[in-house]
Structure formats: C-alpha cells, structure tokens
Design a protein around this motif. Structure first.
Motif, PDB file in Angstrom:
ATOM      1  N   ARG A  54      11.492  19.719 -34.801  1.00 49.85           N
ATOM      2  CA  ARG A  54      12.267  19.512 -33.570  1.00 49.85           C
ATOM      3  C   ARG A  54      11.493  18.657 -32.563  1.00 49.85           C
ATOM      4  NH1 ARG A  54      16.727  22.462 -32.704  1.00 49.85           N
ATOM      5  NH2 ARG A  54      16.307  22.664 -30.483  1.00 49.85           N
ATOM      6  N   MET A  57      11.949  15.156 -33.522  1.00 49.72           N
ATOM      7  CA  MET A  57      13.283  14.619 -33.240  1.00 49.72           C
ATOM      8  C   MET A  57      13.539  14.595 -31.731  1.00 49.72           C
ATOM      9  SD  MET A  57      15.528  13.462 -35.421  1.00 49.72           S
ATOM     10  CE  MET A  57      15.581  12.050 -34.332  1.00 49.72           C
ATOM     11  N   LEU A  59      13.913  17.068 -29.853  1.00 57.49           N
ATOM     12  CA  LEU A  59      14.826  18.136 -29.435  1.00 57.49           C
ATOM     13  C   LEU A  59      14.076  19.181 -28.618  1.00 57.49           C
ATOM     14  CD1 LEU A  59      16.798  18.530 -32.784  1.00 57.49           C
ATOM     15  CD2 LEU A  59      17.332  17.102 -30.813  1.00 57.49           C
ATOM     16  N   MET A 100      17.224  13.168 -39.270  1.00 58.84           N
ATOM     17  CA  MET A 100      17.076  14.599 -39.495  1.00 58.84           C
ATOM     18  C   MET A 100      18.331  15.184 -40.124  1.00 58.84           C
ATOM     19  SD  MET A 100      15.787  17.387 -36.724  1.00 58.84           S
ATOM     20  CE  MET A 100      15.587  19.119 -37.089  1.00 58.84           C
ATOM     21  N   PHE A 102      20.091  18.975 -40.628  1.00 53.01           N
ATOM     22  CA  PHE A 102      19.949  20.300 -40.028  1.00 53.01           C
ATOM     23  C   PHE A 102      20.380  21.415 -40.974  1.00 53.01           C
ATOM     24  CE2 PHE A 102      20.618  17.257 -36.675  1.00 53.01           C
ATOM     25  CZ  PHE A 102      19.781  17.668 -35.654  1.00 53.01           C
ATOM     26  N   ASN A 106      25.750  20.397 -38.645  1.00 58.31           N
ATOM     27  CA  ASN A 106      26.060  19.779 -37.356  1.00 58.31           C
ATOM     28  C   ASN A 106      26.833  18.477 -37.467  1.00 58.31           C
ATOM     29  OD1 ASN A 106      24.517  21.882 -36.568  1.00 58.31           O
ATOM     30  ND2 ASN A 106      22.834  20.679 -35.746  1.00 58.31           N
ATOM     31  N   LEU A 107      27.810  18.453 -38.363  1.00 59.76           N
ATOM     32  CA  LEU A 107      28.692  17.287 -38.393  1.00 59.76           C
ATOM     33  C   LEU A 107      29.571  17.319 -37.148  1.00 59.76           C
ATOM     34  CD1 LEU A 107      29.782  17.206 -42.136  1.00 59.76           C
ATOM     35  CD2 LEU A 107      28.015  15.864 -40.999  1.00 59.76           C
ATOM     36  N   ARG A 168      24.797  10.835 -43.646  1.00 61.79           N
ATOM     37  CA  ARG A 168      24.811  10.383 -42.253  1.00 61.79           C
ATOM     38  C   ARG A 168      23.400  10.022 -41.791  1.00 61.79           C
ATOM     39  NH1 ARG A 168      26.913  14.310 -37.425  1.00 61.79           N
ATOM     40  NH2 ARG A 168      24.976  15.398 -37.900  1.00 61.79           N
ATOM     41  N   ALA A 169      22.437  10.870 -42.156  1.00 60.99           N
ATOM     42  CA  ALA A 169      21.059  10.598 -41.755  1.00 60.99           C
ATOM     43  C   ALA A 169      20.540   9.335 -42.450  1.00 60.99           C
ATOM     44  CB  ALA A 169      20.176  11.791 -42.084  1.00 60.99           C
TER      45      ALA A 169
END
Lengths: 262, 248, 215
Positions: A54, A57, A59, A100, A102, A106-107, A168-169
């Motif tokens: 995290r 990233m 976060l 990243m 998850f 988390n789409l 997606r990543a």
C-alpha cells in the motif's frame, strides 16, 4: 541484498517507518527489489506485508524514510535534511510505473469489463481509443475473458472479476506489479485459474513482481526470493527452495508449520 | 357546482402560466441547489480546514435559518443593501441555497458511502482527483443520492408556494384567484392541491426513472418494472413485509 | 430608516421581546404538532400493514396526497374552510397531520428493521399478536425511530413560520408586525433568522448525536 545487473534496484526502502496511531507497523525497514525480481512477502497477518504494497501504491503515507522507484524518490525526499512530501504531480510520474491487483478486485461497477481496462490507458497514458481497445482485447484473451468484454462487472464471478482486474493492471504496462493476496477472496476451485493466469504472466514478461500471498506452492513456483516478515521486520530472506524446505529462523519454521498445516 | 366549473374553465388559460412559474422555480431552484450541493458537499469533506470550515458554516447556516425567513430576507432586506433582484430570481436563489444546503449533506454522505477501495483502485491506475470523482466515484454515489434528492425536489416544489407572498403568479396565486372567483374554498383549494400533486407525481416519476437508469449502469438493475417507475416509493421491500404479516 | 447606517442595534434590541413571545408560540406549535404527528404517524404505519389492499390502497393515496402537496397551501385551505376554529389550533392540526405522513414512513422503516427472527421467536413462544406487537416489535421499532422524530421536530420548527399565512403571530409574523410599525424590517427579519439558527443548530447537533447512538 540482491541488485540487478544495471545496478539500480526497481524498488528500494530506506529506513521506512509506518505507524497507525501508536502501533508501529514498519520500523525503519530496509530492503530492495531488483529489476525483474519476483519477490514474495510472507508472514503472519499484521506483520506489515500489505502495508508495504500500500505504501508502494501511495495508498498509505509513510511516517519516515524514503521509498525509491528505479532510484527516483516517490512520496518523500530530503531537501537538505528536511523530510518533505513530494507533490501529487511528481508522484504521478513515478506511480505510472507501478500497478496493483487487490484482494477484493475493486473493479468499477459503473463501467463494463472493457471500459474498466481502457479507462486509464486512454485518460492517463493518452492512448487512442482504438489502441486501448485493441490492447484490452488482447489482454482479455490472455486472461480468458474475451467473451465477457461488454458485461457489467457484477455479472461476473469472483474469479472472473479478478482476471479482469489483472488485465486492467497490465493494460497500464507497469514495470512493477503489486499483488495483494489476490486469491484470498476466491472460492478454492477458482484459485488455480487465477494463479494460472499469473504464472503465465510471470513466465512471459519481465515485470518486477511483489506479491503477498498465502499460496506457498505458487510462491515457490513463480518467485525467486522470499522475505519472511514479523512485526514489521524481515526475519529471514532466502530463495524459495531454501525458505520452504529448510528455513533457518525459528519464527519462519513456526509460521510455515502453521500455514502448511504440517 | 356548475358555477364553480364555469369559473374553473374561465381560469384555465392562466393555469399554464402559473404552472410554468412554479416549474421554473422548482427546476431553477433544483439546478442551483445541485451546484451548491456539489460545491459544499465536496468542500465539507476536503482535508483542508480552510475549505471544510467555511463549507460547514454555510451548510449549517442555510439549514438552520428557516426558508421562510430566507426568502423574505432576500426579498425585503437585501435590496436595502443594494442587491435588488426580480421576484422570480429571489425565489430561485432562496430555494436553491436552502435546499442546496440539505442536498450538500446528501452529496457528502453518498460520496462517503462509496467504498474507499474504489478510490484506491483509481489511484492504482494513476487517475487524477477530478477524473476519479467524475468517472469512478460520482457515478456510484449518484445512484445512492437520487432517492434522497427526489425527496428534496418534492420539498422544494412545496416550498415554492411561498413565492405567492413575494408577488409571483404561481400555482398558489392561481388557486387564490379561483377561490376569489368561486367563493368556494373546498372546490378551489381541492383543485389546486390536485394540481400540485400531479406536478409532484410527474417529478417523482422522472426521479424514479433516473434512479433505475443509474442502477442499471451499475449492473444492479433488473429491467425496471412499471411499479418501480410509477410507484411513488421505489424499491419497497415487499418480501420483508410479507414475512411479518398484517396488523394486529 | 436610520440616519447613521442601515443597521441599528437599538432597533434590533427593541424587537427582541416581541420576537421572544413569537418564539414561545413557535415552540408550542412544534411540540403540539410533533405530538400529533407521532401518534397519528404510528396509527397510519400500523394501518398500512392491514391485510387487505382495500385499506392500504386508499390510505396510501391520502398519505401521498398530503405528503406531496405544499404545507402552506394546506394551512390556508384549512384556515379558510374552518372559520370558527382558532388559527393556532388549525396550525397545530395541519402541522401535525402533514408531519404524521412523514412520521408514518419513519415508523414503517423502524418496524421493518426489526429482524424477522424476532417475529419467528414470538411465534415460537406462541405469543398472541397484540402481545407480539406491544412487547416485542414496537419497543424495538420505536427506539429506531427516535432520530427520525428528532429530525422532523427540527424541520417542523423551521416550518412554523408558514403559520404567518393564517394570522398566527409566531416569530416571523411578530417581526413583520414590528417592521410594519417601525419600518425596521432589516433588524426584525435578521433577528428572526438568527433566533432560528440559535435554536435549531444546537437541536440538530443533539439529533445527530442521537442518530449515532441509536444507529
């Protein structure tokens, strides 16, 4: 510690401190990951593994120390001897190299599968729509989700969602891919599918990977280094073969015994 | 009664204009309220105290002082400080600020109920703040907001009846005239309330439709049943009601 | 208007006593109105659970009709219709009935929020229906409705100025009267606004704390 042939590590932590209130999660942590390395972080929950991802990233904000990506300071830097935050604009340039996946996928539920994948390449990387769609379709093919292209994300099962999240990543062409317990939220019979996808990526690309996982068999297959964490410190570091068959540290032995159930 | 009907027929041509004035106030007020709500709603959840503090003060101020006081204050007092506006503008500004303050709380609450993980996933894709909000967070919050905004829209419509007292020729004005013509309170106000009810009903349909659409975009929509759109309360959990049986 | 400036503290001070008298009426109307709304609202919520749609349907229509049409128009309507009833009483009644339609929704949600297991347990104990309602369901449901009740009380408080339209001298009318006599609308209207803020802001803070406690 290991460094790549060209010298600059992909990821470097220098004296990184992270606290949540009074709870010190990372206490002056130092480690580095070479370009193209596949590093697995293991350890009991609360040992700080996920916090590392995290932080990488952005976060979470570190409370001290430096994080370098390809030698570039990322969230903080020293000006003279003052430790200062790096503004969002500069962070974004560095963050572009990091992707990243998850635990909970988390789409974005307001977008279709395809839109989830093309959104950032179009609007962040500035790709043309045509190129982005082309690349997305190729990635969907790779993760075996081509026929779900135009589905809404919550019409998909967990395993399918995770495969889309991986695509997606990857669509952002990251140099570093962070995988945060990507199979923990999945039904056992689906885990193998997702791991298969990841294994293929590991075998066909030279992306630097940092993974937190409880799938020890998988970690053994894909990674070339394993770090054992406990209470925010690295207690043992080894190649997977040694770590899983012949760990030296007592904590590691206990932990592996508990996880592997033997 | 036939006299009443005759008076009603005579008054009908002016009803269109009256409804138009009420709708102008309602929709104008709603648009302004939404702008106010977005600014204050996001302002109230920023990290910077310099933005958050004033946002909160403005929200509490317009929620705390009564709409009646606000509208008359803007109409009677503000001109003495040199700000003179047309009555219609006064009504729209007062309704927009008052309900905007309420809607700001709706916006803030809905934005906050979008899971943090969605913000994080957007950060992981390196999207900028505005982009995150516009493409990822807001579309999800919107679906949560609509039922509460629909409620406020009806409140706003009802509040607009005040405009009659600041010289506007709205539906209430029309009712009042009909009452003078017929001297029949029950008839004229009955008709008038039905007109308000019809307007409210149509607005509610519109909002129900918008909600179904927003939900469908999130992939949560079943194809909307007529009941969901034309019912006044969307999504009443009938299954729960059935379990618990009737009244004692 | 005043010579030295637009605002006169003297006038603002002068208007205060009549405003405070108005405030008493305002609070009175809120309290009586809320009592009516709480009781009538519960009755509506219970009647809405009647097994036959011949009760539910018409009741739903009446409730929606009252809920979705302007309180102000309803007040004037009742006032013109019931010439012999004192305006303040009409104010109590119309506020009460109007808010009862809101409160019925709060009660409905409260009743539906009682877990099905509670009904099942009552059935398993073979409790009679009346007992189930009064000893088990309503106590749990009403606890959940308290924040809603508080919110609507604050909201009703801020809507009492509508009573000016039916000649009740609450705070706002008191200010208008003062303004008409002295031409000092600025001070009078501004002070009313401030008084509303002074009462409603702390109350709404209280309600928000209640919301957190009962959530």
């Amino acid at each position: 510690m290991t460094t790549a042939s060209n010298g600059t590590p992909a990821i470097e932590f220098k004296d990184v401190v992270k606290r949540f209130g009074d709870n010190v999660v990372l206490d002056k942590l130092n480690f580095s990951v070479a370009q193209g390395d596949r590093v697995t972080l293991i350890g009991p929950s609360g040992s700080g593994k996920t916090t590392i991802l995290r932080l990488l990233m952005t976060l979470e904000e570190a409370n001290g120390g430096l994080i370098l990506i390809d030698g570039d300071p990322y969230t903080h830097e020293y000006k003279g001897d003052r430790w200062v935050e790096i503004p969002e604009k500069r962070r974004r340039l560095v963050r572009k190299r990091v992707g990243m996946v998850f635990q909970q996928f988390n789409l974005f539920p307001n977008m279709t599968v395809l839109e989830n994948i093309t959104e950032a390449p179009i609007h962040v990387l500035g790709k043309s729509k045509k190129d982005a769609v082309e690349r997305a379709e190729q990635l969907l093919e790779q993760v075996g989700m081509s026929e779900k292209r135009d589905f809404k994300t919550n019409q998909l099962s967990g395993g399918q969602q995770q495969r889309v999240a991986i695509a997606r990543a990857l669509a952002m062409d990251p140099e570093i891919l962070l995988l945060d317990e990507v199979t923990s939220a999945l039904d056992p019979e689906i885990v193998a599918d997702v791991l298969g996808v990841l294994r293929e990526i590991a075998n066909t690309t030279d992306i630097t990977m940092l993974l937190v996982t409880h799938e020890m068999q998988f970690a053994r297959e894909v990674s070339n280094r394993v770090l054992m964490f406990d209470h925010g410190k690295i207690v043992e570091e080894a190649d997977p073969e040694t770590m899983f068959t012949n760990p030296t540290h007592e904590r590691t032995q206990e932990f592996l015994k508990a996880v592997l159930g033997r | 009664m036939s006299d009443d009907l005759q008076a009603l027929v005579d008054r009908l041509p002016s009803l269109g204009d009256a409804v138009l004035v009420t709708l102008e106030m309602t929709l104008g007020g709603a648009v302004l309220a939404m702008v106010v709500a977005l600014v204050l709603g996001f302002g109230a959840r920023t990290r910077s105290l310099w933005v958050r503090g004033p946002s909160r003060v403005v929200i509490e101020f317009f929620r705390g002082t009564s709409l009646v006081v606000q509208i008359f204050w803007i109409f009677y007092v503000l001109p003495q400080f040199g700000f003179k506006m047309e009555a219609l503008a006064v009504a729209i500004v007062a309704l927009g600020l008052n309900y905007g303050a309420y809607a700001a709380e709706v916006v803030r609450g809905s934005i906050e109920s979008v899971p943090t993980a969605q913000w994080e996933a957007a950060t992981a894709l390196n999207l900028g703040w505005f982009h995150k909000v516009r493409r990822v967070v807001f579309p999800q919050a919107w679906a949560l907001m609509i039922p509460q905004l629909a409620n406020l829209l009806i409140q706003l419509l009802k509040g607009s009846a005040l405009a009659f007292y600041i010289t506007l020729h709205d539906v209430f004005w029309w009712i009042d005239n009909l009452q003078r013509d017929t001297r029949d309170t029950f008839f004229s106000y009955g008709v008038g309330l039905v007109i308000y009810f019809v307007i409210a009903y149509v607005l509610t349909w519109g909002m129900n439709w918008a909600e179904e659409r927003a939900k469908r975009r999130l992939g949560r929509g079943t194809r909307p049943r007529l009941r969901d759109v034309f019912g006044l309360k969307p999504g009443v959990p009938t299954e729960i009601a059935r379990v618990k049986g009737g009244v004692a | 208007m005043n010579e030295e400036g637009i605002w006169s503290w003297e006038k603002a001070w002068e208007v205060l006593p009549s405003l405070l008298r108005g405030l008493v009426i305002t609070i009175e109307a809120t309290v009586v109105g809320m009592v009516i709304a709480s009781i009538l609202g519960l009755l509506i919520a219970l009647a809405m659970r009647a097994p036959t749609r011949w009760v539910r349907g018409p009741l739903r229509l009446v409730v929606d009709f009252i809920r979705m049409t302007p309180l102000l128009v309803q007040l004037v309507f009742a006032w013109l219709l019931l010439v012999d009833v004192p305006p303040l009483v009409i104010g109590f009644g119309v506020l009460g009935v109007h808010y009862a339609t809101y409160m019925s929704e709060v009660y409905r949600a409260g009743i539906e929020a009682v877990p099905p297991g509670q009904w099942e347990a009552a059935t398993a104990l073979n409790l009679p229906k009346g007992r189930t309602w009064f000893a088990i369901i309503l106590p749990q449901a009403i606890r959940k409705t308290l924040p809603g009740l508080g919110n609507y009380a604050v909201s009703m408080f801020k809507e009492t100025p509508f009573l000016f339209a039916i000649t009740v001298v609450e705070m706002y009318s008191a200010a208008l009267n003062f303004g008409a006599n002295t031409f000092s609308y600025i001070e009078a209207l501004t002070m009313v606004g401030l008084l509303f803020l002074i009462v409603s802001y702390p109350t709404s803070l209280l309600v928000r704390r209640m919301e957190i406690r009962f959530a």
